[in-house]
Scaffold this motif. Structure first.
Motif, short mmCIF file in Angstrom:
data_model
loop_
_atom_site.label_atom_id
_atom_site.label_comp_id
_atom_site.label_asym_id
_atom_site.label_seq_id
_atom_site.Cartn_x
_atom_site.Cartn_y
_atom_site.Cartn_z
N ALA A 1 0.82 -1.20 0.00
CA ALA A 1 0.00 0.00 0.00
C ALA A 1 0.86 1.26 0.00
O ALA A 1 0.52 2.26 -0.65
CB ALA A 1 -0.93 0.00 1.21
N VAL A 2 1.98 1.24 0.72
CA VAL A 2 2.89 2.38 0.72
C VAL A 2 3.44 2.62 -0.68
O VAL A 2 3.51 3.76 -1.16
CB VAL A 2 4.03 2.17 1.74
N TRP A 3 3.85 1.55 -1.34
CA TRP A 3 4.39 1.67 -2.70
C TRP A 3 3.33 2.21 -3.65
O TRP A 3 3.60 3.11 -4.46
CB TRP A 3 4.90 0.32 -3.17
N ILE B 1 -0.34 16.86 -1.25
CA ILE B 1 -1.13 16.60 -0.04
C ILE B 1 -2.49 16.00 -0.41
O ILE B 1 -2.98 15.09 0.25
CB ILE B 1 -1.30 17.89 0.77
N ASP B 2 -3.08 16.48 -1.49
CA ASP B 2 -4.38 15.97 -1.90
C ASP B 2 -4.28 14.56 -2.47
O ASP B 2 -5.14 13.72 -2.21
CB ASP B 2 -5.01 16.92 -2.92
N ALA B 3 -3.23 14.30 -3.26
CA ALA B 3 -3.11 12.98 -3.90
C ALA B 3 -2.72 11.89 -2.91
O ALA B 3 -3.20 10.76 -3.01
CB ALA B 3 -2.07 13.05 -5.03
N VAL B 4 -1.85 12.21 -1.96
CA VAL B 4 -1.38 11.18 -1.04
C VAL B 4 -2.51 10.69 -0.13
O VAL B 4 -2.48 9.55 0.35
CB VAL B 4 -0.19 11.69 -0.22
N TYR C 1 1.24 6.47 -7.03
CA TYR C 1 0.03 7.24 -7.36
C TYR C 1 0.25 8.73 -7.11
O TYR C 1 -0.15 9.58 -7.93
CB TYR C 1 -1.13 6.71 -6.53
N THR C 2 0.89 9.08 -6.00
CA THR C 2 1.13 10.48 -5.67
C THR C 2 2.09 11.12 -6.66
O THR C 2 1.86 12.24 -7.13
CB THR C 2 1.67 10.60 -4.24
N ALA D 1 -2.58 5.10 10.87
CA ALA D 1 -2.94 6.51 10.73
C ALA D 1 -1.79 7.42 11.16
O ALA D 1 -1.51 8.44 10.51
CB ALA D 1 -4.19 6.82 11.55
N VAL D 2 -1.11 7.07 12.25
CA VAL D 2 0.02 7.89 12.72
C VAL D 2 1.15 7.86 11.70
O VAL D 2 1.73 8.90 11.36
CB VAL D 2 0.49 7.38 14.09
N VAL D 3 1.48 6.68 11.18
CA VAL D 3 2.54 6.58 10.17
C VAL D 3 2.14 7.34 8.90
O VAL D 3 2.97 7.99 8.25
CB VAL D 3 2.84 5.10 9.86
N PHE D 4 0.87 7.25 8.55
CA PHE D 4 0.38 7.96 7.37
C PHE D 4 0.54 9.47 7.54
O PHE D 4 0.95 10.18 6.61
CB PHE D 4 -1.08 7.59 7.15
N PHE D 5 0.22 9.98 8.73
CA PHE D 5 0.38 11.40 9.00
C PHE D 5 1.85 11.81 8.93
O PHE D 5 2.19 12.85 8.37
CB PHE D 5 -0.19 11.72 10.39
N VAL D 6 2.73 10.98 9.48
CA VAL D 6 4.16 11.27 9.42
C VAL D 6 4.65 11.30 7.97
O VAL D 6 5.48 12.15 7.59
CB VAL D 6 4.95 10.24 10.25
N LEU D 7 4.13 10.40 7.14
CA LEU D 7 4.51 10.37 5.72
C LEU D 7 4.08 11.66 5.02
O LEU D 7 4.87 12.24 4.25
CB LEU D 7 3.86 9.16 5.04
#
Length: 307
Positions: free
Chosen positions: A78-80, A232-235, A85-86, A277-283
């Motif tokens: 999912a990260v990849w 920010i919108d795409a990620v 995508y971003t 969610a926390v890791v996603f915010f950090v990314l």
């Protein structure tokens, strides 16, 4: 008069020690910020250190949820998907939006009307866009394959094949948000003075040379703004991907956002979902900081070159 000045000088420190009178106006906004933004994030971070599934008691597990992430192949995938995508959803609208801005900056008949037509995709709701493009992507009945057949190109599976699903979704994202980049770059083009172009024409510069050495450096700050907004919108894109593919086929288009939704609201693993969610915010913060750092370095390079 001297006695009045002394009395004023003595009263001034007393006036400075008075409590600020604006707190009654600031307090409601501060309470709302704490309740709507700060508390949910603090609670999410607390949940990420616990094993908490709906219907079972909460158990403190420390960093177990975070240590589980690198060993979760679905999360790594999912990260990849999110990064690919971003990157495509930022690069393509930047290129096409800049080209469109240069075109619409020129004077030609019906320019205002065509601008209005061009920005219409940006005004549509994401779910409506997803439904329309889902029909267009249909392998047998979709208009895209019909247009390809007119050009002698064999039909494609689009969002129904793992190899083409992300590029197809990026196509939708590019179609919707290229007008936003165009509007931002148009603002930059409108702020450029005409004197450098007049000097360049006198020196015999062609259109490409004027764009390369005058237009592009001067609109670079606007391109960084557009890139940050798009990044920010795409990620964190969710609605269009979920409405078209729901992360499929299989998990070929599952981004972090969709995987987080599945973990938290389908499998009801709230502790592990909070860690995601926390890791996603950090990314997101890391990507935004990288763009800001690149913008700052470019800014100082421009100042140094100008000096």
């Amino acid at each position: 008069m001297r006695e009045q000045k002394k009395a004023t000088a003595v009263a001034a420190p007393e006036r400075e020690l008075r409590p600020p009178s604006y707190w009654p106006f600031v307090a409601p906004a501060l309470i709302v910020v704490l309740a709507v933004i700060v508390f949910p994030w603090v609670f999410t971070i607390w949940m990420s250190f616990n094993e908490w599934k709906v219907g079972s008691p909460t158990t403190f597990v420390g960093l177990t949820n975070y240590l589980r992430l690198p060993n979760d192949p679905r999360f790594v995938e999912a990260v990849w998907h999110t990064l690919v995508y971003t990157a495509l959803s930022v690069l393509l609208p930047l290129l096409l939006g800049t080209f469109a801005a240069v075109v619409f900056h020129q004077r030609f008949p019906m320019r205002g009307f065509l601008r209005g037509i061009f920005i219409m995709p940006m005004m549509a709701t994401p779910v409506a866009i997803a439904l329309v493009w889902t029909m267009m992507f249909h392998p047998q009945l979709g208009v895209l394959n019909y247009l390809l057949s007119l050009a002698g190109i064999p039909p494609q599976l689009w969002v129904f094949h793992p190899a083409t699903v992300i590029p197809s979704l990026v196509l939708v994202e590019t179609w919707q948000w290229t007008p936003l980049v165009m509007l931002i770059v148009l603002g930059g083009l409108a702020a450029i003075p005409i004197e450098p172009y007049e000097s360049a024409r006198i020196d015999g510069a062609n259109f490409w040379q004027m764009f390369r050495y005058i237009t592009l450096p001067l609109i670079t700050p606007f391109l960084f703004i557009a890139a940050m907004i798009r990044m920010i919108d795409a990620v964190k894109s969710f609605d269009i991907i979920f409405a078209i593919t729901q992360g499929g086929p299989g998990s070929a288009s599952e981004t972090i956002n969709l995987y987080l939704y599945s973990v938290a609201f389908i499998y009801y693993d709230l502790g592990y979902g909070s860690a995601i969610a926390v890791v996603f915010f950090v990314l997101i913060v890391a990507l935004a900081a990288a763009l800001l750092h690149l913008r700052q370095r470019t800014h100082w390079a421009e100042i140094g070159a100008g000096a």
